[in-house]
Design a protein around this motif. Structure first.
Motif, PDB file in Angstrom:
ATOM      1  N   ARG A   1       0.967  -1.051  -0.171  1.00  0.00           N
ATOM      2  CA  ARG A   1       0.038   0.066  -0.098  1.00  0.00           C
ATOM      3  C   ARG A   1       0.862   1.241  -0.015  1.00  0.00           C
ATOM      4  O   ARG A   1       1.466   1.329   1.086  1.00  0.00           O
ATOM      5  CB  ARG A   1      -0.941  -0.009   1.157  1.00  0.00           C
ATOM      6  CG  ARG A   1      -1.615   1.224   1.351  1.00  0.00           C
ATOM      7  CD  ARG A   1      -2.801   1.086   2.550  1.00  0.00           C
ATOM      8  NE  ARG A   1      -3.737   0.712   1.877  1.00  0.00           N
ATOM      9  CZ  ARG A   1      -4.975   0.495   2.478  1.00  0.00           C
ATOM     10  NH1 ARG A   1      -5.089   0.659   3.843  1.00  0.00           N
ATOM     11  NH2 ARG A   1      -5.857  -0.135   1.634  1.00  0.00           N
ATOM     12  N   LEU A   2       0.649   1.983  -1.041  1.00  0.00           N
ATOM     13  CA  LEU A   2       1.290   3.457  -1.131  1.00  0.00           C
ATOM     14  C   LEU A   2       0.447   4.514  -0.335  1.00  0.00           C
ATOM     15  O   LEU A   2      -0.673   4.557  -0.828  1.00  0.00           O
ATOM     16  CB  LEU A   2       1.785   3.675  -2.523  1.00  0.00           C
ATOM     17  CG  LEU A   2       2.488   4.971  -2.719  1.00  0.00           C
ATOM     18  CD1 LEU A   2       3.972   4.692  -2.114  1.00  0.00           C
ATOM     19  CD2 LEU A   2       2.722   5.075  -4.433  1.00  0.00           C
ATOM     20  N   ILE A   3       1.043   5.191   0.356  1.00  0.00           N
ATOM     21  CA  ILE A   3       0.167   6.303   1.224  1.00  0.00           C
ATOM     22  C   ILE A   3       0.841   7.525   1.044  1.00  0.00           C
ATOM     23  O   ILE A   3       2.102   7.567   1.058  1.00  0.00           O
ATOM     24  CB  ILE A   3       0.285   6.178   2.644  1.00  0.00           C
ATOM     25  CG1 ILE A   3      -0.038   4.831   2.972  1.00  0.00           C
ATOM     26  CG2 ILE A   3      -0.130   7.214   3.503  1.00  0.00           C
ATOM     27  CD1 ILE A   3       0.629   3.747   3.286  1.00  0.00           C
ATOM     28  N   ARG A   4      -0.098   8.543   0.357  1.00  0.00           N
ATOM     29  CA  ARG A   4       0.353   9.828  -0.119  1.00  0.00           C
ATOM     30  C   ARG A   4      -0.451  10.770   1.029  1.00  0.00           C
ATOM     31  O   ARG A   4      -1.527  10.885   1.317  1.00  0.00           O
ATOM     32  CB  ARG A   4       0.045  10.078  -1.464  1.00  0.00           C
ATOM     33  CG  ARG A   4       0.129  11.447  -1.948  1.00  0.00           C
ATOM     34  CD  ARG A   4      -0.328  11.684  -3.140  1.00  0.00           C
ATOM     35  NE  ARG A   4      -0.162  13.255  -3.542  1.00  0.00           N
ATOM     36  CZ  ARG A   4      -0.668  13.716  -4.275  1.00  0.00           C
ATOM     37  NH1 ARG A   4      -1.935  13.449  -4.891  1.00  0.00           N
ATOM     38  NH2 ARG A   4      -0.611  15.245  -4.619  1.00  0.00           N
ATOM     39  N   CYS A   5       0.520  11.608   1.599  1.00  0.00           N
ATOM     40  CA  CYS A   5       0.005  12.546   2.396  1.00  0.00           C
ATOM     41  C   CYS A   5       0.630  14.085   2.389  1.00  0.00           C
ATOM     42  O   CYS A   5       1.524  14.226   1.857  1.00  0.00           O
ATOM     43  CB  CYS A   5       0.026  12.241   4.018  1.00  0.00           C
ATOM     44  SG  CYS A   5       1.680  12.132   4.597  1.00  0.00           S
ATOM     45  N   CYS A   6      -0.219  14.969   2.649  1.00  0.00           N
ATOM     46  CA  CYS A   6       0.327  16.409   2.658  1.00  0.00           C
ATOM     47  C   CYS A   6       0.679  16.841   3.816  1.00  0.00           C
ATOM     48  O   CYS A   6      -0.303  17.083   4.861  1.00  0.00           O
ATOM     49  CB  CYS A   6      -0.749  17.188   1.824  1.00  0.00           C
ATOM     50  SG  CYS A   6      -1.053  16.771   0.327  1.00  0.00           S
ATOM     51  N   LYS A   7       1.772  17.344   4.146  1.00  0.00           N
ATOM     52  CA  LYS A   7       2.275  17.945   5.301  1.00  0.00           C
ATOM     53  C   LYS A   7       1.758  19.528   5.392  1.00  0.00           C
ATOM     54  O   LYS A   7       2.072  20.168   4.200  1.00  0.00           O
ATOM     55  CB  LYS A   7       3.496  17.671   5.762  1.00  0.00           C
ATOM     56  CG  LYS A   7       4.781  18.329   4.788  1.00  0.00           C
ATOM     57  CD  LYS A   7       6.034  17.920   5.291  1.00  0.00           C
ATOM     58  CE  LYS A   7       7.021  18.390   4.293  1.00  0.00           C
ATOM     59  NZ  LYS A   7       8.507  18.175   4.851  1.00  0.00           N
ATOM     60  N   VAL A   8       1.471  19.994   6.520  1.00  0.00           N
ATOM     61  CA  VAL A   8       1.202  21.655   6.489  1.00  0.00           C
ATOM     62  C   VAL A   8       2.693  22.321   6.871  1.00  0.00           C
ATOM     63  O   VAL A   8       3.499  22.094   7.650  1.00  0.00           O
ATOM     64  CB  VAL A   8       0.346  21.907   7.784  1.00  0.00           C
ATOM     65  CG1 VAL A   8       0.158  23.225   7.862  1.00  0.00           C
ATOM     66  CG2 VAL A   8      -0.838  21.123   7.612  1.00  0.00           C
ATOM     67  N   LEU A   9       3.000  23.037   5.889  1.00  0.00           N
ATOM     68  CA  LEU A   9       4.186  23.871   6.004  1.00  0.00           C
ATOM     69  C   LEU A   9       3.896  25.402   6.260  1.00  0.00           C
ATOM     70  O   LEU A   9       2.975  25.798   5.842  1.00  0.00           O
ATOM     71  CB  LEU A   9       4.767  23.784   4.469  1.00  0.00           C
ATOM     72  CG  LEU A   9       5.173  22.404   4.143  1.00  0.00           C
ATOM     73  CD1 LEU A   9       5.822  22.697   2.662  1.00  0.00           C
ATOM     74  CD2 LEU A   9       6.222  21.692   4.861  1.00  0.00           C
ATOM     75  N   PRO A  10       4.901  25.793   7.052  1.00  0.00           N
ATOM     76  CA  PRO A  10       4.965  27.337   7.338  1.00  0.00           C
ATOM     77  C   PRO A  10       5.065  28.137   5.863  1.00  0.00           C
ATOM     78  O   PRO A  10       5.458  27.576   4.947  1.00  0.00           O
ATOM     79  CB  PRO A  10       6.092  27.583   8.165  1.00  0.00           C
ATOM     80  CG  PRO A  10       6.804  26.295   8.176  1.00  0.00           C
ATOM     81  CD  PRO A  10       6.250  25.224   7.492  1.00  0.00           C
ATOM     82  N   PHE A  11       4.598  29.149   6.186  1.00  0.00           N
ATOM     83  CA  PHE A  11       4.402  30.058   4.753  1.00  0.00           C
ATOM     84  C   PHE A  11       5.837  30.351   4.159  1.00  0.00           C
ATOM     85  O   PHE A  11       5.914  30.435   3.081  1.00  0.00           O
ATOM     86  CB  PHE A  11       3.621  31.533   5.234  1.00  0.00           C
ATOM     87  CG  PHE A  11       4.604  32.393   6.005  1.00  0.00           C
ATOM     88  CD1 PHE A  11       5.511  33.315   5.129  1.00  0.00           C
ATOM     89  CD2 PHE A  11       4.477  32.130   7.356  1.00  0.00           C
ATOM     90  CE1 PHE A  11       6.216  34.143   5.888  1.00  0.00           C
ATOM     91  CE2 PHE A  11       5.385  33.118   8.119  1.00  0.00           C
ATOM     92  CZ  PHE A  11       6.451  34.040   7.471  1.00  0.00           C
ATOM     93  N   TYR A  12       7.059  30.248   4.975  1.00  0.00           N
ATOM     94  CA  TYR A  12       8.174  30.596   4.322  1.00  0.00           C
ATOM     95  C   TYR A  12       8.887  29.275   3.557  1.00  0.00           C
ATOM     96  O   TYR A  12       9.918  29.480   3.175  1.00  0.00           O
ATOM     97  CB  TYR A  12       9.069  31.095   5.482  1.00  0.00           C
ATOM     98  CG  TYR A  12       9.223  30.059   6.389  1.00  0.00           C
ATOM     99  CD1 TYR A  12      10.233  29.214   6.743  1.00  0.00           C
ATOM    100  CD2 TYR A  12       8.576  30.586   7.861  1.00  0.00           C
ATOM    101  CE1 TYR A  12      10.376  28.297   7.666  1.00  0.00           C
ATOM    102  CE2 TYR A  12       8.672  29.683   8.762  1.00  0.00           C
ATOM    103  CZ  TYR A  12       9.474  28.622   8.723  1.00  0.00           C
ATOM    104  OH  TYR A  12       9.757  27.817   9.680  1.00  0.00           O
ATOM    105  N   SER A  13       8.000  28.285   3.792  1.00  0.00           N
ATOM    106  CA  SER A  13       8.804  27.124   3.039  1.00  0.00           C
ATOM    107  C   SER A  13       8.979  26.992   1.719  1.00  0.00           C
ATOM    108  O   SER A  13       9.681  26.188   1.170  1.00  0.00           O
ATOM    109  CB  SER A  13       7.912  25.926   3.885  1.00  0.00           C
ATOM    110  OG  SER A  13       6.514  25.793   3.141  1.00  0.00           O
TER     111      SER A  13
END
Length: 84
Positions: free
Chosen positions: A20-32
């Motif tokens: 199983r391949l899992i894709r997730c989005c992490k929350v990044l600070p605005f300056y990332s």
């Protein structure tokens, strides 16, 4: 790049067709965006591990490896509480 199962006790070599391949989005600070960080991360559980484990997002940390039975029992309890 994914090279192994993300279960630290397994570490089976990556095989796109099995598991199983899992894709997730992490929350990044605005300056990332200035740091060239990509908000999407990929994880892979091999076939054997994906039958027994799931990856669960826990706020404030990264993903946690949990047993399917642990997650299932917690959902049953939360469904009962919601029904009351």
């Amino acid at each position: 790049m994914i090279t192994n199962c993300c279960n630290p006790d397994c570490r089976a070599p990556f095989d796109y067709c099995k598991g199983r391949l899992i894709r997730c989005c992490k929350v990044l600070p605005f300056y990332s965006s200035f740091l060239n960080e990509h908000p999407v991360e990929h994880y892979w559980l091999c076939k054997e591990c994906s039958e027994h484990y799931v990856l669960e997002f826990e706020f404030g940390t990264n993903l946690k490896l949990r047993t399917r039975s642990e997650v299932s029992s917690r959902r049953k309890v939360s469904n009962c509480v919601a029904a009351v």
